[in-house]
Design a protein around this motif. Structure first.
Motif, PDB file in Angstrom:
ATOM      1  N   UNK A   8     -28.581   6.485  14.589  1.00 42.66           N
ATOM      2  CA  UNK A   8     -28.746   8.093  14.874  1.00 42.66           C
ATOM      3  C   UNK A   8     -27.030   8.404  14.814  1.00 42.66           C
ATOM      4  N   UNK A   9     -26.935   9.810  15.083  1.00 46.42           N
ATOM      5  CA  UNK A   9     -25.541  10.192  15.097  1.00 46.42           C
ATOM      6  C   UNK A   9     -25.189  11.537  14.321  1.00 46.42           C
ATOM      7  N   UNK A  10     -23.823  11.829  13.966  1.00 51.71           N
ATOM      8  CA  UNK A  10     -23.824  12.822  13.163  1.00 51.71           C
ATOM      9  C   UNK A  10     -23.104  12.239  11.739  1.00 51.71           C
ATOM     10  N   UNK A  11     -23.688  13.050  10.783  1.00 54.23           N
ATOM     11  CA  UNK A  11     -23.219  12.523   9.389  1.00 54.23           C
ATOM     12  C   UNK A  11     -23.292  13.711   8.560  1.00 54.23           C
ATOM     13  N   UNK A  12     -22.441  13.628   7.597  1.00 55.95           N
ATOM     14  CA  UNK A  12     -22.202  14.948   6.441  1.00 55.95           C
ATOM     15  C   UNK A  12     -23.471  14.872   5.632  1.00 55.95           C
ATOM     16  N   UNK A  13     -23.743  15.737   5.027  1.00 46.17           N
ATOM     17  CA  UNK A  13     -24.818  15.956   4.025  1.00 46.17           C
ATOM     18  C   UNK A  13     -24.420  15.190   2.889  1.00 46.17           C
ATOM     19  N   UNK A  14     -25.458  14.167   2.462  1.00 49.24           N
ATOM     20  CA  UNK A  14     -25.262  13.282   1.324  1.00 49.24           C
ATOM     21  C   UNK A  14     -24.944  11.777   1.845  1.00 49.24           C
ATOM     22  N   UNK A  15     -24.565  12.075   3.253  1.00 45.42           N
ATOM     23  CA  UNK A  15     -24.189  10.525   3.913  1.00 45.42           C
ATOM     24  C   UNK A  15     -25.470   9.765   4.156  1.00 45.42           C
ATOM     25  N   UNK A  16     -25.021   8.627   4.922  1.00 40.21           N
ATOM     26  CA  UNK A  16     -26.316   7.717   5.196  1.00 40.21           C
ATOM     27  C   UNK A  16     -26.341   7.410   6.708  1.00 40.21           C
ATOM     28  N   UNK A  17     -27.338   7.094   7.473  1.00 33.19           N
ATOM     29  CA  UNK A  17     -27.463   6.635   8.813  1.00 33.19           C
ATOM     30  C   UNK A  17     -28.648   5.669   8.700  1.00 33.19           C
ATOM     31  N   UNK A  18     -28.554   4.879   9.625  1.00 35.54           N
ATOM     32  CA  UNK A  18     -29.707   3.582   9.955  1.00 35.54           C
ATOM     33  C   UNK A  18     -30.111   3.771  11.340  1.00 35.54           C
ATOM     34  N   UNK A  19     -31.580   3.848  11.457  1.00 38.13           N
ATOM     35  CA  UNK A  19     -31.841   3.519  12.957  1.00 38.13           C
ATOM     36  C   UNK A  19     -32.676   2.552  12.884  1.00 38.13           C
ATOM     37  N   UNK A  20     -32.762   1.675  14.176  1.00 33.44           N
ATOM     38  CA  UNK A  20     -33.595   0.625  14.347  1.00 33.44           C
ATOM     39  C   UNK A  20     -34.460   0.627  15.753  1.00 33.44           C
ATOM     40  N   UNK A  21     -35.402   0.185  15.785  1.00 37.83           N
ATOM     41  CA  UNK A  21     -36.265   0.210  17.016  1.00 37.83           C
ATOM     42  C   UNK A  21     -36.953  -1.098  17.009  1.00 37.83           C
ATOM     43  N   UNK A  22     -36.786  -1.812  18.156  1.00 36.27           N
ATOM     44  CA  UNK A  22     -37.077  -3.220  18.840  1.00 36.27           C
ATOM     45  C   UNK A  22     -38.175  -2.864  19.821  1.00 36.27           C
ATOM     46  N   UNK A  23     -39.543  -3.775  19.528  1.00 35.91           N
ATOM     47  CA  UNK A  23     -40.521  -3.518  20.504  1.00 35.91           C
ATOM     48  C   UNK A  23     -40.791  -4.985  21.216  1.00 35.91           C
ATOM     49  N   UNK A  24     -40.842  -4.559  22.376  1.00 35.32           N
ATOM     50  CA  UNK A  24     -40.999  -6.021  23.323  1.00 35.32           C
ATOM     51  C   UNK A  24     -42.539  -5.643  24.200  1.00 35.32           C
ATOM     52  N   UNK A  25     -42.563  -6.767  24.691  1.00 33.98           N
ATOM     53  CA  UNK A  25     -44.187  -6.803  25.521  1.00 33.98           C
ATOM     54  C   UNK A  25     -45.287  -7.090  24.921  1.00 33.98           C
ATOM     55  N   UNK A  26     -46.333  -6.716  24.822  1.00 32.88           N
ATOM     56  CA  UNK A  26     -47.544  -6.859  24.307  1.00 32.88           C
ATOM     57  C   UNK A  26     -47.657  -6.524  22.635  1.00 32.88           C
ATOM     58  N   UNK A  27     -46.866  -6.964  21.868  1.00 31.88           N
ATOM     59  CA  UNK A  27     -46.476  -6.530  20.641  1.00 31.88           C
ATOM     60  C   UNK A  27     -47.587  -7.034  19.657  1.00 31.88           C
ATOM     61  N   UNK A  28     -48.595  -7.730  20.241  1.00 29.03           N
ATOM     62  CA  UNK A  28     -49.560  -8.114  19.342  1.00 29.03           C
ATOM     63  C   UNK A  28     -50.574  -6.954  19.204  1.00 29.03           C
ATOM     64  N   UNK A  29     -50.481  -5.998  20.030  1.00 26.09           N
ATOM     65  CA  UNK A  29     -51.302  -4.603  19.751  1.00 26.09           C
ATOM     66  C   UNK A  29     -50.825  -3.983  18.729  1.00 26.09           C
ATOM     67  N   UNK A  30     -49.687  -4.129  17.971  1.00 26.06           N
ATOM     68  CA  UNK A  30     -49.213  -3.403  17.070  1.00 26.06           C
ATOM     69  C   UNK A  30     -49.205  -3.763  15.630  1.00 26.06           C
TER      70      UNK A  30
END
Length: 119
Positions: A8-30
């Motif tokens: 996330x963060x700040x970007x100008x229109x037309x630009x790109x951003x990336x998000x990531x999300x890491x799961x931990x714990x009982x991930x077999x439920x996902x």
């Protein structure tokens, strides 16, 4: 299950951003994992999701611009956002569960990360 989002963060229109999300714990439920977003004064909406067998779904507003991917071994999901528009400005939330088709059915939530797109 705990979800740790980054990016996330700040970007100008037309630009790109990336998000990531890491799961931990009982991930077999996902089975499904993905991203919701919520703009000020608006309801939380599903942006993109990916299932354990790789099926992806996108909101119409982001199709062709956003791409979701999943690294099962690392329990991490990524959201690549291209051609960003000011209307993409929102707090983005990682969500996971057996399904995340609705906010009520998403069992696990990460902390929000702000994406701001300037015009």
């Amino acid at each position: 299950v705990q979800l740790q989002a980054s990016g996330g963060g700040l970007v100008q229109a037309g630009g790109s951003l990336g998000l990531s999300c890491t799961a931990s714990g009982s991930t077999f439920n996902i089975n499904a994992i993905g991203w919701y977003r919520q703009a000020p004064g608006q309801e939380r909406e599903l942006v993109a999701s990916i299932s354990s067998d790789g099926i992806t779904k996108y909101a119409d507003s982001v199709k062709g611009r956003f791409a979701i991917s999943r690294d099962t071994a690392e329990n991490t999901v990524y959201l690549q956002m291209n051609s960003l528009k000011p209307e993409d400005t929102a707090v983005y939330y990682c969500a996971a569960g057996q399904t995340i088709a609705t906010t009520k059915r998403a069992a696990y939530w990460g902390q929000g990360t702000l994406v701001t797109v300037s015009s």
